[in-house]
Design an enzyme around this catalytic site. Sequence first.
Site, PDB file in Angstrom:
ATOM      1  N   ARG A 178      34.050  36.101  33.284  1.00  0.00           N
ATOM      2  CA  ARG A 178      33.261  37.308  33.494  1.00  0.00           C
ATOM      3  C   ARG A 178      33.351  38.187  32.260  1.00  0.00           C
ATOM      4  NH1 ARG A 178      34.818  38.881  39.785  1.00  0.00           N
ATOM      5  NH2 ARG A 178      33.921  36.996  40.708  1.00  0.00           N
ATOM      6  N   ARG A 202      42.513  42.424  34.895  1.00  0.00           N
ATOM      7  CA  ARG A 202      41.087  42.211  34.689  1.00  0.00           C
ATOM      8  C   ARG A 202      40.883  41.446  33.384  1.00  0.00           C
ATOM      9  NH1 ARG A 202      36.883  44.747  37.251  1.00  0.00           N
ATOM     10  NH2 ARG A 202      38.288  46.340  38.080  1.00  0.00           N
ATOM     11  N   SER A 262      37.727  39.164  48.146  1.00  0.00           N
ATOM     12  CA  SER A 262      36.558  39.674  48.864  1.00  0.00           C
ATOM     13  C   SER A 262      35.962  38.516  49.646  1.00  0.00           C
ATOM     14  CB  SER A 262      35.510  40.232  47.903  1.00  0.00           C
ATOM     15  OG  SER A 262      35.917  41.461  47.351  1.00  0.00           O
ATOM     16  N   ARG A 291      45.782  37.509  40.022  1.00  0.00           N
ATOM     17  CA  ARG A 291      46.173  38.716  40.745  1.00  0.00           C
ATOM     18  C   ARG A 291      47.296  38.412  41.742  1.00  0.00           C
ATOM     19  NH1 ARG A 291      41.417  43.185  41.461  1.00  0.00           N
ATOM     20  NH2 ARG A 291      40.740  43.153  39.291  1.00  0.00           N
ATOM     21  N   GLU A 344      42.610  45.181  45.083  1.00  0.00           N
ATOM     22  CA  GLU A 344      41.830  44.056  45.608  1.00  0.00           C
ATOM     23  C   GLU A 344      42.348  42.722  45.088  1.00  0.00           C
ATOM     24  OE1 GLU A 344      37.642  41.844  44.814  1.00  0.00           O
ATOM     25  OE2 GLU A 344      37.742  43.977  44.324  1.00  0.00           O
TER      26      GLU A 344
END
Length: 430
Positions: A262, A277, A352, A391, A349
């Site tokens: 990403r 990130r 999801s 994560r 987070e």
Amino acid sequence: MHDIRMIRDTPDAFDAALSLRGLAPVSGALLALDADRRAAIKQAENAKAAANGLSKAAGIAKSKGDEAEFERFREEVYQEKAQMVELNQVAADADKRLNELLIALPNLPYADVPPGKDEHDNVEQKRTGTPRAFDFKPVEHFDIPAVQPGMDFAAGAKLSGSRFVVLRGAVARVHRALSQFMLDTHVDEHGLTETNTPVIVREEMLYGTGQLPKFGEDSYQTTNGWWLIPTAEVTLTNLVNGETVDAGTLPRRHVAHTLCFRSEAGSAGRDTSGMLRQHQFEKVEMVSITHPDESDAEHTRMTQCAEAILEKLELPYRTMLLCAGDMGAGARRTYDLEVWLPGQDTYREISSISTCGDYQARRMNARFKPADGGKPEFVHTLNGSGLAVGRTLIAVLENGQQADGSVVLPAVLHPYLGGKNTISATGDLI
């Protein structure tokens, strides 16, 4: 993608649902294009019918030897056919513009999705586990002495630039162990099918799952037009792209461990410290392809699969129902799992899990044959992290840190680490 027939029937409800995402009414523009398209199609059909009738009349005139009448009819046939071609182009142009508008619109939230603009309006569903009480001040993962020898951001920056990292030694092995543990759990206990997919895809695959056309800046494109996947949702969901499957083969439940890429174009200045990130990361992704009647139950099931990973790792977390303004564009409902990070003293987070209804299926033209032999219908698609490996590594390291700088690892990982259970303060697996 949305069904224009549904918008014709309930334009106000369509606009009201999109307004929950902060969008202005669009049904008027859509229906105007749809009306232009349908009118042009009807007029083209009339011109074709007229041309056919005139052709027959010309044939009769020819058979009677009436050349003047024949030429008159032939000229009228030519004019009707020319008008038909022109009208078909008008219809095609309107259809193209209509599809461009429809494909750029986000999905409609389900009725039980709370209204709201951003993460502050999300609704907590439950908390599981109790954050550990430390007798010292916990630090973030990159400041833990046990972690520092095995997490090299300087080397990552030298090789590739910012937001890359090199893992080595004990940290790299724990990272690998986490992905293997997640896959084994999902396959052996949750009944998902392990699937290994490419990480480079054709452009239409990102259109199918909704990353394109609107979110292209968040992904990486190769010089020959391929794209690096931002998540295995793209490949796993597109396995049914263009297919009509038997209802008896549903649900189809897949899980894949892949590299993900990403650009993080919209996150400048956010989470720049540590591994939280990154431009390149690993994820264990779950995707389900279901019958429409089963998608709600599957959403609950998939969420429980992700929660089970956190519980086995003994990590405190909370389950959040996202508000309409914080959901991804393709989702109709999303649950976020947020893991407790003591170094940041907050929940972050880690997964999801979204149900998309038939939104992606319409883009992919993915259908199923009903068991009763009726007309093919669109499948429903769901996706969710099970979990983001990097994560999860952060959470394991921060929650397991000790006062002496070592890290005690969750018991469920010990078999994957040759029975070893701790990263020493000097970075050794012991």
